[in-house]
Design a protein around this motif. Sequence first.
Motif, PDB file in Angstrom:
ATOM      1  N   UNK A 230      67.523 -38.919 -59.033  1.00  0.00           N
ATOM      2  CA  UNK A 230      67.808 -37.553 -59.478  1.00  0.00           C
ATOM      3  C   UNK A 230      67.531 -36.559 -58.355  1.00  0.00           C
ATOM      4  N   UNK A 231      66.401 -36.706 -57.668  1.00  0.00           N
ATOM      5  CA  UNK A 231      66.074 -35.808 -56.565  1.00  0.00           C
ATOM      6  C   UNK A 231      67.101 -35.873 -55.446  1.00  0.00           C
ATOM      7  N   UNK A 232      67.585 -37.078 -55.161  1.00  0.00           N
ATOM      8  CA  UNK A 232      68.601 -37.234 -54.110  1.00  0.00           C
ATOM      9  C   UNK A 232      69.863 -36.454 -54.468  1.00  0.00           C
ATOM     10  N   UNK A 233      70.334 -36.591 -55.710  1.00  0.00           N
ATOM     11  CA  UNK A 233      71.556 -35.887 -56.108  1.00  0.00           C
ATOM     12  C   UNK A 233      71.318 -34.388 -56.288  1.00  0.00           C
ATOM     13  N   UNK A 234      70.099 -34.002 -56.682  1.00  0.00           N
ATOM     14  CA  UNK A 234      69.785 -32.587 -56.816  1.00  0.00           C
ATOM     15  C   UNK A 234      69.897 -31.874 -55.468  1.00  0.00           C
ATOM     16  N   UNK A 235      69.572 -32.566 -54.396  1.00  0.00           N
ATOM     17  CA  UNK A 235      69.717 -31.996 -53.062  1.00  0.00           C
ATOM     18  C   UNK A 235      71.155 -31.687 -52.705  1.00  0.00           C
ATOM     19  N   UNK A 236      72.105 -32.276 -53.414  1.00  0.00           N
ATOM     20  CA  UNK A 236      73.523 -32.008 -53.188  1.00  0.00           C
ATOM     21  C   UNK A 236      74.102 -30.990 -54.130  1.00  0.00           C
ATOM     22  N   UNK A 237      73.266 -30.405 -54.975  1.00  0.00           N
ATOM     23  CA  UNK A 237      73.745 -29.409 -55.936  1.00  0.00           C
ATOM     24  C   UNK A 237      73.427 -27.987 -55.487  1.00  0.00           C
ATOM     25  N   UNK A 238      72.151 -27.646 -55.407  1.00  0.00           N
ATOM     26  CA  UNK A 238      71.763 -26.258 -55.147  1.00  0.00           C
ATOM     27  C   UNK A 238      72.250 -25.735 -53.797  1.00  0.00           C
ATOM     28  N   UNK A 239      71.965 -26.419 -52.666  1.00  0.00           N
ATOM     29  CA  UNK A 239      72.434 -25.863 -51.382  1.00  0.00           C
ATOM     30  C   UNK A 239      73.952 -25.822 -51.270  1.00  0.00           C
ATOM     31  N   UNK A 240      74.629 -26.810 -51.836  1.00  0.00           N
ATOM     32  CA  UNK A 240      76.096 -26.813 -51.785  1.00  0.00           C
ATOM     33  C   UNK A 240      76.654 -25.655 -52.601  1.00  0.00           C
ATOM     34  N   UNK A 241      76.042 -25.380 -53.757  1.00  0.00           N
ATOM     35  CA  UNK A 241      76.517 -24.282 -54.597  1.00  0.00           C
ATOM     36  C   UNK A 241      76.278 -22.925 -53.934  1.00  0.00           C
ATOM     37  N   UNK A 242      75.112 -22.751 -53.332  1.00  0.00           N
ATOM     38  CA  UNK A 242      74.855 -21.490 -52.631  1.00  0.00           C
ATOM     39  C   UNK A 242      75.812 -21.328 -51.455  1.00  0.00           C
ATOM     40  N   UNK A 243      76.079 -22.403 -50.757  1.00  0.00           N
ATOM     41  CA  UNK A 243      77.037 -22.345 -49.653  1.00  0.00           C
ATOM     42  C   UNK A 243      78.426 -21.989 -50.172  1.00  0.00           C
ATOM     43  N   UNK A 244      78.804 -22.569 -51.309  1.00  0.00           N
ATOM     44  CA  UNK A 244      80.110 -22.283 -51.911  1.00  0.00           C
ATOM     45  C   UNK A 244      80.239 -20.807 -52.274  1.00  0.00           C
ATOM     46  N   UNK A 245      79.210 -20.259 -52.911  1.00  0.00           N
ATOM     47  CA  UNK A 245      79.232 -18.837 -53.268  1.00  0.00           C
ATOM     48  C   UNK A 245      79.315 -17.980 -52.018  1.00  0.00           C
ATOM     49  N   UNK A 246      78.533 -18.326 -51.009  1.00  0.00           N
ATOM     50  CA  UNK A 246      78.508 -17.540 -49.772  1.00  0.00           C
ATOM     51  C   UNK A 246      79.872 -17.513 -49.097  1.00  0.00           C
ATOM     52  N   UNK A 247      80.560 -18.643 -49.073  1.00  0.00           N
ATOM     53  CA  UNK A 247      81.852 -18.720 -48.396  1.00  0.00           C
ATOM     54  C   UNK A 247      82.957 -17.973 -49.153  1.00  0.00           C
ATOM     55  N   UNK A 248      82.715 -17.677 -50.435  1.00  0.00           N
ATOM     56  CA  UNK A 248      83.729 -17.009 -51.247  1.00  0.00           C
ATOM     57  C   UNK A 248      83.425 -15.534 -51.478  1.00  0.00           C
ATOM     58  N   UNK A 249      82.526 -14.973 -50.672  1.00  0.00           N
ATOM     59  CA  UNK A 249      82.117 -13.579 -50.820  1.00  0.00           C
ATOM     60  C   UNK A 249      82.386 -12.844 -49.513  1.00  0.00           C
ATOM     61  N   UNK A 250      82.895 -11.611 -49.611  1.00  0.00           N
ATOM     62  CA  UNK A 250      83.075 -10.776 -48.433  1.00  0.00           C
ATOM     63  C   UNK A 250      81.723 -10.517 -47.777  1.00  0.00           C
ATOM     64  N   UNK A 251      81.735 -10.366 -46.462  1.00  0.00           N
ATOM     65  CA  UNK A 251      80.481 -10.229 -45.722  1.00  0.00           C
ATOM     66  C   UNK A 251      79.648  -9.041 -46.185  1.00  0.00           C
ATOM     67  N   UNK A 252      80.307  -7.927 -46.553  1.00  0.00           N
ATOM     68  CA  UNK A 252      79.544  -6.748 -46.962  1.00  0.00           C
ATOM     69  C   UNK A 252      78.882  -6.920 -48.331  1.00  0.00           C
TER      70      UNK A 252
END
Length: 309
Positions: A230-252
């Motif tokens: 579970x911990x191994x797969x959890x490491x692929x959820x939170x940082x990937x999701x934050x990265x996904x949100x970041x890439x889909x947001x304007x810089x400002x």
Amino acid sequence: MSQNVYQLFIFRIIQGAISGFIPSALAFVSAESPYEKKGYAIGVLQTATSTGQLFGPLFGGVLADLIGYRHIFQITGILCFISGFLLIFGAKEMKMNNFSNGGNELKNLLKNYRYAILENRNVRFGLMLIFLSQMSVMLVQPIFALFVESISGDVKHISSLSGFAFSVAGAFTILSAPFWGKKNDKDISKFGIHGYKRNLKISFAGAGISLLLQGLSGSIFLVILFRAFFGFFLGGMTPVLYSFVSRNVDEERQGGVMGIASSFTTLSNVIGPGLGGLIAGFWGLRIGFYLSGVISLFAVGIVRLIGRD
């Protein structure tokens, strides 16, 4: 310095109101990291956060026994001051935010919420998945020790084993988050948004199955094994999701929207434990694990909707 529980309560409210370090750190890392390395950078940040959450309670408990509770607050305050000075004199913001707020913070906050929840479909799905991923973690938190005790029988040192079983997920999250972040960056360069979707499907499906297997376990050693998965797969959820949100947001809008993403994590931290304890009280300890597993598997369906019109 608190003299009674009411003063402590007030100071804790003040602390919660002004402690916005995590969303600020997420926004800073997202804005300053090269586009092709955002996932890895956020993965490293998640590793640092998880390390603190894993070892902080451990060291705090040991120090409390050695020097008392009040000194723990004093040490924590000193560490916060040191962190602040390191940021002031060590961190350099290369990409300055030129977004003008016109002196109306509340108006801009509402604009960011409208943008994240109503106007940007991918960000909306990302926030939903952040909430569900953390909810799957927090639902079982208050009942975990009781569940381990209920299946352990006459096993010796049950308290130590229970603590180890709970912490092993955090340890594997620490180890796997940079791996998932780097893998995500690589897959994004090859497959675009489908790279996100593939990694998130694997992570949520793996986490869901691991949670279901924990609920079915009849031995603490099986629980430890499935917690590691579970911990191994959890490491692929939170940082990937934050990265996904970041890439889909304007810089400002990076700071505001990443703060909203962090707020969704906090919301699940508030709702999850209470709901998990309530469910356990009515339907038994294993149901919390089953529900958490179902939530993670349900999230796979939401991931499939990302990128569709």
